[in-house]
Design an enzyme around this catalytic site. Structure first.
Site, PDB file in Angstrom:
ATOM      1  N   ARG A   1       0.821  -1.226   0.000  1.00 11.01           N
ATOM      2  CA  ARG A   1       0.000   0.000   0.000  1.00 11.01           C
ATOM      3  C   ARG A   1       0.849   1.268   0.000  1.00 11.01           C
ATOM      4  NH1 ARG A   1      -4.424  -2.336   4.072  1.00 11.01           N
ATOM      5  NH2 ARG A   1      -5.734  -3.427   2.561  1.00 11.01           N
TER       6      ARG A   1
ATOM      7  N   LYS B   1       2.413  10.847 -11.718  1.00  9.61           N
ATOM      8  CA  LYS B   1       1.533   9.981 -12.498  1.00  9.61           C
ATOM      9  C   LYS B   1       2.194   8.618 -12.686  1.00  9.61           C
ATOM     10  CE  LYS B   1      -1.130  13.154 -15.394  1.00  9.61           C
ATOM     11  NZ  LYS B   1      -1.436  13.499 -16.816  1.00  9.61           N
TER      12      LYS B   1
ATOM     13  N   GLU C   1       8.625  17.395 -25.712  1.00 10.57           N
ATOM     14  CA  GLU C   1       7.987  17.753 -24.443  1.00 10.57           C
ATOM     15  C   GLU C   1       8.502  19.099 -23.921  1.00 10.57           C
ATOM     16  OE1 GLU C   1       5.541  16.431 -22.799  1.00 10.57           O
ATOM     17  OE2 GLU C   1       5.381  14.320 -23.368  1.00 10.57           O
TER      18      GLU C   1
ATOM     19  N   LYS D   1       6.527  22.586 -14.767  1.00 10.77           N
ATOM     20  CA  LYS D   1       5.666  21.461 -14.389  1.00 10.77           C
ATOM     21  C   LYS D   1       5.452  21.424 -12.879  1.00 10.77           C
ATOM     22  CE  LYS D   1       4.542  16.675 -15.078  1.00 10.77           C
ATOM     23  NZ  LYS D   1       4.764  15.426 -15.825  1.00 10.77           N
TER      24      LYS D   1
ATOM     25  N   GLU E   1      -4.801  16.538 -11.348  1.00 10.86           N
ATOM     26  CA  GLU E   1      -5.277  16.800 -12.702  1.00 10.86           C
ATOM     27  C   GLU E   1      -6.791  17.032 -12.741  1.00 10.86           C
ATOM     28  OE1 GLU E   1      -3.785  15.240 -17.029  1.00 10.86           O
ATOM     29  OE2 GLU E   1      -4.650  13.725 -15.703  1.00 10.86           O
TER      30      GLU E   1
ATOM     31  N   ARG F   1      -3.805  21.205 -14.578  1.00 10.59           N
ATOM     32  CA  ARG F   1      -2.793  20.249 -14.983  1.00 10.59           C
ATOM     33  C   ARG F   1      -3.133  19.585 -16.311  1.00 10.59           C
ATOM     34  NH1 ARG F   1       0.093  15.596 -11.171  1.00 10.59           N
ATOM     35  NH2 ARG F   1       1.369  14.701 -12.841  1.00 10.59           N
TER      36      ARG F   1
ATOM     37  N   ASN G   1      -1.270  18.155 -21.054  1.00 10.39           N
ATOM     38  CA  ASN G   1      -1.592  17.145 -22.057  1.00 10.39           C
ATOM     39  C   ASN G   1      -1.735  17.739 -23.452  1.00 10.39           C
ATOM     40  OD1 ASN G   1      -1.956  14.477 -20.613  1.00 10.39           O
ATOM     41  ND2 ASN G   1      -3.253  15.791 -19.360  1.00 10.39           N
TER      42      ASN G   1
ATOM     43  N   HIS H   1      -1.396  15.487 -26.448  1.00 10.89           N
ATOM     44  CA  HIS H   1      -1.452  14.091 -26.033  1.00 10.89           C
ATOM     45  C   HIS H   1      -2.722  13.373 -26.493  1.00 10.89           C
ATOM     46  CE1 HIS H   1       1.969  15.308 -23.685  1.00 10.89           C
ATOM     47  NE2 HIS H   1       2.089  14.119 -23.140  1.00 10.89           N
TER      48      HIS H   1
ATOM     49  N   HIS I   1      -1.978  10.197 -28.407  1.00  8.82           N
ATOM     50  CA  HIS I   1      -2.303   8.877 -27.873  1.00  8.82           C
ATOM     51  C   HIS I   1      -3.096   8.055 -28.893  1.00  8.82           C
ATOM     52  CE1 HIS I   1      -1.885  10.088 -23.343  1.00  8.82           C
ATOM     53  NE2 HIS I   1      -0.720   9.953 -23.965  1.00  8.82           N
TER      54      HIS I   1
ATOM     55  N   HIS J   1       6.616   7.840 -27.953  1.00  5.05           N
ATOM     56  CA  HIS J   1       5.653   8.717 -27.279  1.00  5.05           C
ATOM     57  C   HIS J   1       5.933  10.185 -27.596  1.00  5.05           C
ATOM     58  CE1 HIS J   1       2.980  10.410 -24.311  1.00  5.05           C
ATOM     59  NE2 HIS J   1       3.980  11.035 -23.739  1.00  5.05           N
TER      60      HIS J   1
END
Length: 372
Positions: free
Chosen positions: A126, A148, A190, A232, A242, A246, A250, A253, A257, A271
């Site tokens: 956990r 993330k 990026e 960032k 997010e 935030r 993206n 993206h 994606h 990517h």
């Protein structure tokens, strides 16, 4: 431009953590890890890409010299490794050693390694401490910062994951010296993203110095990485999960994606390359629908050509067309009730979030870009 000394970026989330950026800092991991954790661990897991085995050996040696027992688990870089079954294998290997919650997980590699290792750390017992040691430009400026974690699914990219902040990030710029040119350019995409979404002056700096960054000029590289990380870190501190701002990170993206899914994450399209193509698509869409000046779009295209960022992608499978790509975008994490959320540009340095973007306009955008 900054000089070639180490820089420090603080990420003010709860709990806060530091990003150290500079040449040759990887072997300082034991000391900074002890400072960040508040104790000296007796054991650590190292999840590493075999492509950086030389750096892994140096890191292992520094940890062992500090009296920390290391179990190294190797994971091939690339999206094909970012799957649930591989995650399960890693967790089983860790649990077999009977770790405790003071046993940190250290990631050494690119974004895939960082994502996998961080997701392991968030799930193991956990939650155990997470240390990010990114070795690609893309990971240093983006994926290692912000917490993330995810693996991919047949339904889409990064759909199984958590938010789990690292305790420490070490971005050793020396690890970039052996990075292939294609990977370097993918990471640079990026960096360009940060200028486009929120800092027009930084984009102008990249227009003047982007070639220096890609040539691994130490001062230019250090400045670009540090500036991107600070941007960032500021956004993540304001919106760690997010919920709104935030999402701006993206940019490119959602389009990108869909392209990655079209290639089944098989490496034909990296990517960062997908993000570059996605930002170009977002700029095209923004000119048509959100008032991005044609002159700004022309500057973006010119910078792509100047630096070698891709404007076209490899040949797509015959079954892929504008309608397929638009439908794939509805599976993005930001989608709301099967409608598409897009990050658009109002100008260079100013991005906005658009919900329920019309599918007809998106299909037309794909078609105008040659994806009939």
């Amino acid at each position: 431009m900054a000089d070639n000394t180490e820089s420090l970026v603080k990420v003010n989330v709860a709990p806060a953590y530091d990003i150290h950026i500079g040449p040759g800092i990887l072997t300082q991991c034991p000391a900074w890890m002890e400072t960040s954790l508040g104790y000296k661990p007796t054991r650590a897991f190292l999840i590493a890409d075999p492509a950086v085995s030389t750096h892994a050996s140096a890191l292992e040696a520094s940890l062992q010299q500090a009296g920390i027992q290391v179990l190294t688990l190797w994971v091939e870089g690339g999206e094909s490794s970012k799957i649930f079954s591989r995650l399960e294998q890693l967790l089983d290997a860790m649990l077999a050693t009977r770790p405790d919650r003071r046993t940190p997980v250290i990631a050494l590699g690119g974004g895939v390694i960082g994502d996998m290792a961080a997701l392991c750390a968030s799930l193991l017992l956990r939650g155990v401490p997470m240390i990010q040691c990114p070795t690609t430009l893309l990971a240093q400026v983006d994926s290692s910062v912000g917490g993330k974690t995810a693996v991919n699914s047949p339904h889409g990219k990064n759909l199984i994951g958590t938010f789990y902040q690292p305790s420490l990030v070490l971005a050793d710029t020396h690890t970039l010296s052996s990075l292939p040119e294609r990977q370097m350019l993918a990471g640079y995409a990026e960096i360009v993203k940060y200028g486009l979404l929120g800092d027009a002056e930084f984009f102008a700096w990249l227009e003047r110095h982007g070639a220096d960054v890609l040539a691994r000029n130490p001062d230019a590289l250090a400045y670009a990485i540090t500036h991107a990380c600070r941007m960032k870190a500021d956004i993540v501190a304001r919106d760690p999960h997010e919920k709104k701002e935030r999402m701006l990170l993206n940019l490119g993206h959602t389009f990108g994606h869909a392209l990655e899914k079209a290639f089944d994450y098989d490496g034909r399209l990296l990517h960062g390359e997908a993000v570059a193509l996605g930002m170009h698509a977002a700029a095209h869409y923004s000119v048509r629908h959100h008032g991005l000046p044609e002159t700004d779009a022309a500057r973006i295209t010119a910078h792509y050509r100047q630096t070698g960022l891709p404007l076209t992608c490899p040949h797509l499978p015959e079954t892929i067309n504008a309608a397929w790509l638009t439908e794939a975008m509805k599976g993005d994490k930001k989608a709301d009730n099967q409608t598409i959320t897009l990050i658009v540009l109002e100008s260079i340095g100013k991005a906005a979030i658009v919900t329920q973007a019309p599918e007809s306009a998106i299909r037309q955008c794909w078609q105008e870009l040659g994806f009939a």
